[in-house]
Design an enzyme around this catalytic site. Structure first.
Site, short mmCIF file in Angstrom:
data_model
loop_
_atom_site.label_atom_id
_atom_site.label_comp_id
_atom_site.label_asym_id
_atom_site.label_seq_id
_atom_site.Cartn_x
_atom_site.Cartn_y
_atom_site.Cartn_z
CB CYS A 8 -0.99 -0.03 1.17
SG CYS A 8 -0.23 0.04 2.80
CG ASN A 11 4.30 -1.61 5.25
OD1 ASN A 11 5.41 -1.93 5.65
ND2 ASN A 11 3.33 -2.48 5.16
CB CYS A 13 -3.76 1.66 7.15
SG CYS A 13 -3.57 3.14 8.17
NE ARG A 14 -4.46 1.57 1.88
CZ ARG A 14 -4.24 2.27 0.77
NH1 ARG A 14 -5.09 2.17 -0.23
NH2 ARG A 14 -3.19 3.05 0.68
CB SER A 15 0.23 -3.50 2.79
OG SER A 15 1.08 -2.57 3.38
CG ASP A 122 -5.11 5.94 2.51
OD1 ASP A 122 -5.19 5.60 3.71
OD2 ASP A 122 -4.19 6.63 2.06
P1 4NP Z 1 -1.79 2.86 4.14
O1 4NP Z 1 -2.41 4.23 4.69
O2 4NP Z 1 -1.27 3.14 2.76
O3 4NP Z 1 -2.97 1.94 4.13
O4 4NP Z 1 -0.73 2.45 5.14
C1 4NP Z 1 -1.65 5.39 4.76
C2 4NP Z 1 -0.94 5.68 5.90
C3 4NP Z 1 -0.20 6.85 5.98
C4 4NP Z 1 -0.16 7.73 4.91
C5 4NP Z 1 -0.86 7.42 3.76
C6 4NP Z 1 -1.60 6.25 3.69
N1 4NP Z 1 0.57 8.92 5.01
O5 4NP Z 1 0.50 9.73 4.06
O6 4NP Z 1 1.28 9.14 5.99
#
Ligand code: 4NP
Length: 154
Positions: A8, A11, A13-15, A122
């Site tokens: 994702c 790294n 939340c989703r992955s 997201d």
């Molecule tokens: P993820 O979510 O891609 O599912 O881990 C996010 C977590 C943090 C950020 C973006 C997406 N960020 O911009 O910090």
């Protein structure tokens, strides 16, 4: 043994959730796999998953608290059989980063799921409902991808 990397953006939340859900489901199904997750961005390298995701995944029986974020690197395109992107922009980013002779299959995770959605949205800036929705989709994706691996091995 197949090697699978969930990808994702951050790294956190989703992955990492997909990594934890898939590890638990693969173990229950008796399928031996190597699983990891990574982000296309570097903001959270070394961090544990988002506290909201740790809590909500934990409620469903997936322990992801020990996982730490890392960034996708070049070796991943050779060392993994599958790079599974959580949304279309992660998928495009991976294709852009991919060396021409990469051996990994770069796919959209939910293309294996029995659902209309193609992307795991997201949840970072949203409320708790977004995390539950992500976990619902990841469980569908994990079931679908396990079935795919099972077919492949026959
Ligand atoms: P993820 O979510 O891609 O599912 O881990 C996010 C977590 C943090 C950020 C973006 C997406 N960020 O911009 O910090």
């Amino acid at each position: 043994m197949k090697r699978i990397l969930f990808v994702c953006l951050g790294n956190i939340c989703r992955s990492p959730a997909a990594e934890g859900v898939f590890r638990t489901k693969a173990r229950a199904a008796g399928i031996d796999v190597y699983i990891d997750s990574a982000g296309t961005g570097a903001w959270h390298v070394g961090d544990p998953p988002d506290a909201r995701m740790i809590k909500m995944a934990g409620k469903r029986g997936y322990d992801i608290a020990h996982q730490r974020a890392r960034k996708v690197d070049l070796a991943d395109f050779y060392e993994f059989d599958y790079l599974l992107a959580m949304d279309l922009s992660n998928h495009t980013d991976l294709l852009d980063l991919a060396p021409p002779n990469r051996t990994a299959d770069i796919r959209l995770f939910l293309d294996f799921a029995d659902c209309e959605a193609r992307e795991t949205p997201d949840p970072y800036y949203g409320g708790d409902g977004g995390f539950e929705r992500v976990l619902d989709l990841i469980e569908l994706g994990a079931d679908g991808f396990l079935a795919h691996l099972d077919n492949e091995s026959e």
